[in-house]
Design a protein around this motif. Sequence first.
Motif, PDB file in Angstrom:
ATOM      1  N   MET A  72       0.835  -1.176   0.000  1.00 50.25           N
ATOM      2  CA  MET A  72       0.000   0.000   0.000  1.00 50.25           C
ATOM      3  C   MET A  72       0.884   1.245   0.000  1.00 50.25           C
ATOM      4  O   MET A  72       1.870   1.317   0.711  1.00 50.25           O
ATOM      5  CB  MET A  72      -0.911   0.003   1.231  1.00 50.25           C
ATOM      6  CG  MET A  72      -1.844   1.192   1.259  1.00 50.25           C
ATOM      7  SD  MET A  72      -3.012   1.162   2.622  1.00 50.25           S
ATOM      8  CE  MET A  72      -2.105   2.069   3.842  1.00 50.25           C
ATOM      9  N   ILE A  73       0.513   2.201  -0.805  1.00 52.20           N
ATOM     10  CA  ILE A  73       1.235   3.478  -0.865  1.00 52.20           C
ATOM     11  C   ILE A  73       0.477   4.473   0.000  1.00 52.20           C
ATOM     12  O   ILE A  73      -0.700   4.742  -0.247  1.00 52.20           O
ATOM     13  CB  ILE A  73       1.326   3.983  -2.319  1.00 52.20           C
ATOM     14  CG1 ILE A  73       2.131   2.981  -3.142  1.00 52.20           C
ATOM     15  CG2 ILE A  73       1.940   5.374  -2.369  1.00 52.20           C
ATOM     16  CD1 ILE A  73       2.093   3.235  -4.621  1.00 52.20           C
ATOM     17  N   PRO A  74       1.108   5.018   1.037  1.00 50.07           N
ATOM     18  CA  PRO A  74       0.395   5.953   1.912  1.00 50.07           C
ATOM     19  C   PRO A  74       0.080   7.262   1.195  1.00 50.07           C
ATOM     20  O   PRO A  74       0.884   7.785   0.437  1.00 50.07           O
ATOM     21  CB  PRO A  74       1.363   6.177   3.075  1.00 50.07           C
ATOM     22  CG  PRO A  74       2.703   5.807   2.549  1.00 50.07           C
ATOM     23  CD  PRO A  74       2.482   4.792   1.460  1.00 50.07           C
ATOM     24  N   LEU A  75      -1.123   7.770   1.428  1.00 50.27           N
ATOM     25  CA  LEU A  75      -1.554   9.053   0.880  1.00 50.27           C
ATOM     26  C   LEU A  75      -1.758  10.015   2.047  1.00 50.27           C
ATOM     27  O   LEU A  75      -2.319   9.646   3.074  1.00 50.27           O
ATOM     28  CB  LEU A  75      -2.857   8.892   0.090  1.00 50.27           C
ATOM     29  CG  LEU A  75      -2.803   7.915  -1.077  1.00 50.27           C
ATOM     30  CD1 LEU A  75      -4.185   7.750  -1.691  1.00 50.27           C
ATOM     31  CD2 LEU A  75      -1.806   8.381  -2.120  1.00 50.27           C
ATOM     32  N   LYS A  76      -1.316  11.242   1.882  1.00 46.74           N
ATOM     33  CA  LYS A  76      -1.379  12.239   2.952  1.00 46.74           C
ATOM     34  C   LYS A  76      -2.786  12.837   3.062  1.00 46.74           C
ATOM     35  O   LYS A  76      -3.482  12.973   2.053  1.00 46.74           O
ATOM     36  CB  LYS A  76      -0.387  13.367   2.675  1.00 46.74           C
ATOM     37  CG  LYS A  76       1.046  12.920   2.633  1.00 46.74           C
ATOM     38  CD  LYS A  76       1.932  14.096   2.250  1.00 46.74           C
ATOM     39  CE  LYS A  76       3.372  13.666   2.095  1.00 46.74           C
ATOM     40  NZ  LYS A  76       4.209  14.790   1.631  1.00 46.74           N
ATOM     41  N   PRO A  77      -3.185  13.242   4.259  1.00 47.65           N
ATOM     42  CA  PRO A  77      -4.462  13.931   4.412  1.00 47.65           C
ATOM     43  C   PRO A  77      -4.428  15.305   3.740  1.00 47.65           C
ATOM     44  O   PRO A  77      -3.367  15.926   3.620  1.00 47.65           O
ATOM     45  CB  PRO A  77      -4.622  14.097   5.919  1.00 47.65           C
ATOM     46  CG  PRO A  77      -3.562  13.280   6.556  1.00 47.65           C
ATOM     47  CD  PRO A  77      -2.516  13.015   5.532  1.00 47.65           C
ATOM     48  N   ASN A  78      -5.605  15.761   3.298  1.00 45.42           N
ATOM     49  CA  ASN A  78      -5.780  17.099   2.727  1.00 45.42           C
ATOM     50  C   ASN A  78      -4.767  17.429   1.628  1.00 45.42           C
ATOM     51  O   ASN A  78      -4.180  18.502   1.610  1.00 45.42           O
ATOM     52  CB  ASN A  78      -5.731  18.146   3.838  1.00 45.42           C
ATOM     53  CG  ASN A  78      -6.805  17.904   4.867  1.00 45.42           C
ATOM     54  OD1 ASN A  78      -7.977  17.760   4.539  1.00 45.42           O
ATOM     55  ND2 ASN A  78      -6.416  17.815   6.125  1.00 45.42           N
ATOM     56  N   THR A  79      -4.593  16.487   0.718  1.00 45.69           N
ATOM     57  CA  THR A  79      -3.615  16.621  -0.358  1.00 45.69           C
ATOM     58  C   THR A  79      -4.253  16.218  -1.684  1.00 45.69           C
ATOM     59  O   THR A  79      -5.021  15.266  -1.743  1.00 45.69           O
ATOM     60  CB  THR A  79      -2.379  15.739  -0.060  1.00 45.69           C
ATOM     61  OG1 THR A  79      -1.849  16.099   1.209  1.00 45.69           O
ATOM     62  CG2 THR A  79      -1.312  15.894  -1.112  1.00 45.69           C
ATOM     63  N   SER A  80      -3.917  16.944  -2.738  1.00 42.49           N
ATOM     64  CA  SER A  80      -4.423  16.643  -4.081  1.00 42.49           C
ATOM     65  C   SER A  80      -3.466  15.702  -4.808  1.00 42.49           C
ATOM     66  O   SER A  80      -2.247  15.872  -4.730  1.00 42.49           O
ATOM     67  CB  SER A  80      -4.577  17.929  -4.898  1.00 42.49           C
ATOM     68  OG  SER A  80      -5.557  18.755  -4.322  1.00 42.49           O
ATOM     69  N   TYR A  81      -4.047  14.744  -5.522  1.00 44.16           N
ATOM     70  CA  TYR A  81      -3.278  13.766  -6.275  1.00 44.16           C
ATOM     71  C   TYR A  81      -3.856  13.600  -7.673  1.00 44.16           C
ATOM     72  O   TYR A  81      -5.058  13.781  -7.884  1.00 44.16           O
ATOM     73  CB  TYR A  81      -3.330  12.388  -5.600  1.00 44.16           C
ATOM     74  CG  TYR A  81      -2.616  12.315  -4.282  1.00 44.16           C
ATOM     75  CD1 TYR A  81      -1.269  11.977  -4.222  1.00 44.16           C
ATOM     76  CD2 TYR A  81      -3.282  12.576  -3.090  1.00 44.16           C
ATOM     77  CE1 TYR A  81      -0.610  11.893  -3.005  1.00 44.16           C
ATOM     78  CE2 TYR A  81      -2.629  12.498  -1.873  1.00 44.16           C
ATOM     79  CZ  TYR A  81      -1.297  12.160  -1.839  1.00 44.16           C
ATOM     80  OH  TYR A  81      -0.647  12.084  -0.643  1.00 44.16           O
ATOM     81  N   THR A  82      -2.987  13.213  -8.607  1.00 45.68           N
ATOM     82  CA  THR A  82      -3.397  12.766  -9.932  1.00 45.68           C
ATOM     83  C   THR A  82      -2.789  11.389 -10.137  1.00 45.68           C
ATOM     84  O   THR A  82      -1.591  11.194  -9.895  1.00 45.68           O
ATOM     85  CB  THR A  82      -2.912  13.736 -11.027  1.00 45.68           C
ATOM     86  OG1 THR A  82      -3.488  15.022 -10.786  1.00 45.68           O
ATOM     87  CG2 THR A  82      -3.315  13.254 -12.410  1.00 45.68           C
TER      88      THR A  82
END
Length: 96
Positions: A1-11
């Motif tokens: 799993m790749i961690p995603l940060k809170p309140n952050t935009s991703y493409t």
Amino acid sequence: MIPLKPNTSYTVSFAFQQRSGRTRGNYFYVYAGSKTAGPDHQLGFTRWLDLDDGQVRYKTFSFTTGDYDDYQIIWGIHNGGSCLLDEVIIIENGSN
């Protein structure tokens, strides 16, 4: 799993190749989800059913995470089929 940060935009971009024919009501999907936020909080939900002609195709979707720190990208198949995924690129666009 790749961690995603809170309140952050991703493409997120990826290549795919469908490996089965169409069946009634089937489709492929991808979204960013959080167990803490619950099943009704599916960010960037994208579904598709392209031709099963052996061609490699590309999809891109964007989303912005909320306050939770357990977001993950989820790919799935609804009602049967198979799909090869490759060339997954996750770009962090910035914090909100």
